[in-house]
Design an enzyme around this catalytic site. Structure first.
Site, PDB file in Angstrom:
ATOM      1  N   ASP A  12       1.425  11.071  10.461  1.00 37.12           N
ATOM      2  CA  ASP A  12       1.990  10.005   9.029  1.00 37.12           C
ATOM      3  C   ASP A  12       3.698  10.071   9.477  1.00 37.12           C
ATOM      4  O   ASP A  12       4.232  10.857   9.159  1.00 37.12           O
ATOM      5  CB  ASP A  12       2.017  10.649   8.418  1.00 37.12           C
ATOM      6  CG  ASP A  12       0.208  10.676   7.198  1.00 37.12           C
ATOM      7  OD1 ASP A  12      -0.430   9.970   8.133  1.00 37.12           O
ATOM      8  OD2 ASP A  12      -0.486  11.625   6.757  1.00 37.12           O
ATOM      9  N   GLU A 228      -3.002   0.677   4.206  1.00 43.61           N
ATOM     10  CA  GLU A 228      -2.157   1.639   3.634  1.00 43.61           C
ATOM     11  C   GLU A 228      -1.423   1.512   5.318  1.00 43.61           C
ATOM     12  O   GLU A 228      -0.778   0.800   6.038  1.00 43.61           O
ATOM     13  CB  GLU A 228      -2.939   2.741   4.624  1.00 43.61           C
ATOM     14  CG  GLU A 228      -3.835   3.345   5.187  1.00 43.61           C
ATOM     15  CD  GLU A 228      -4.721   5.299   5.712  1.00 43.61           C
ATOM     16  OE1 GLU A 228      -4.768   5.443   3.926  1.00 43.61           O
ATOM     17  OE2 GLU A 228      -4.844   5.097   6.172  1.00 43.61           O
TER      18      GLU A 228
END
Ligand code: FUB
Length: 327
Positions: A12, A228
């Site tokens: 991420d 997301e």
């Protein structure tokens, strides 16, 4: 392509250029005995490291600045330090992070420091009115900051269909709206206060429109609907909102003329990588554009043990991002 960081698992990546260097704010993946499920319980991260580099040349060294925040530092957090981001404004650096509170509900916290690599001191409470996961903070050219956030299934975005403050526990787990004509849930955005520690406005839902209809993308359109990993960048005066499509594993983008949208779907940035999740950031460094992302090559395909990578991306003459293949 080799991972940027091999000393630990990282995922991420939110990359920013601060003080002429690239700083990377990733999740820190770790081994766990937790049973894999579609709620993401196995993503059981407990701290953050910050990394930096002077150059994106594959041979250039990447500095690990060590642990900058851990679960025990934050009074409201119970577990799961998921995808973070960072921002700079008026001489201070801000680390934003989602985590479950003591009731198991995801909130977004902020920690403040004087340097891009920390140390960061967390506020004792999460940002008021924050929920779900994957904060991405964008400071526009007029210095106004916005936070984008949200994530389906384990990220709990689908639990807020009745309103921002109305968590519906019945929707917890790998669930989302579906059915003919049902619009997809949109990511969320709020303006930040000048001190970057609270929302200055109500949280709003963002529309991502299908170019062929001009209407919101439908919930059943899993190849294009928001799942997301929100990110915002600006290119040639246009706002590029990018995201992961989750269970179809694409990084996609949509463009618009305002930080609030609406955004019109523009295409894919990256085809599926090895591993379930895909998550990214896009940053300009020394006149070239870079996609930071992750895959599971180093762990040989273990979904929750990911590694950060970077690759250059390109725009065509109309401003469309050229789709990349994983390497
Ligand atoms: O790293 C935990 C979660 O996995 C992130 O918050 C999502 O974006 C996905 O990458």
């Amino acid at each position: 392509m080799a991972p940027l960081i091999t000393s630990m698992y990282t995922a991420d990546p939110s990359a920013h250029v601060f003080e002429g260097k690239v700083y990377i704010y990733p999740s820190h993946d770790r081994e766990t005995d937790i049973q894999f499920n579609d709620n993401g319980d196995q993503y059981d991260m407990a701290d953050y490291h910050v990394f930096s580099t002077d150059s994106l040349d594959p041979a250039a060294p990447v500095t690990d600045h060590g642990v900058v925040l851990k679960t025990e530092d934050v009074p409201w957090v119970s577990k799961q330090l998921w995808a973070p981001d960072a921002a700079y404004k008026d001489g201070k650096y801000y680390l934003y992070f989602p985590a479950r509170d003591k009731e198991g509900i995801f909130r977004v916290g902020v920690a403040v420091g004087d340097r891009p690599e920390g140390p960061f001191t967390p506020d004792p409470e999460p940002i008021k009115g924050s929920y779900s996961i994957d904060p991405a903070t964008f400071v526009d050219e007029d210095d106004q900051a916005y936070m984008y956030f949200g994530g389906l299934w384990g990220g709990q975005l689908q639990c807020y269909q009745k309103g921002n403050d109305l968590f519906d526990a019945a929707w917890q787990g790998p669930k989302e709206p579906s059915g003919e004509g049902v619009p997809a849930l949109g990511p969320r955005v709020a303006k930040m206060t000048d001190d970057m520690r609270q929302f200055a406005t109500e949280v709003k839902e963002i529309e991502i429109l299908a170019p062929e209809t001009g209407k919101p993308i439908l919930a059943d359109d899993h190849d294009r609907r928001f799942f997301e990993a929100a990110w915002m960048h600006k290119y040639n005066g246009k706002y590029y909102f990018s995201y992961s499509t989750g269970d179809t594993h694409y990084l996609a983008y949509a463009t618009g003329d305002s930080p609030y949208g609406p955004f019109t779907y523009g295409g894919r940035i990256l085809e599926p990588v090895l591993g379930w999740t895909t998550h990214h950031s896009i940053v300009e460094f020394k006149g070239r554009w870079w996609l930071f992302h992750h895959d599971c090559e180093l762990s040989k395909g273990v979904d929750h043990l990911r590694s950060v990578k970077v690759k250059e991306i390109f725009y065509d003459k109309d401003g469309k991002i050229v789709t990349e293949k994983p390497e």
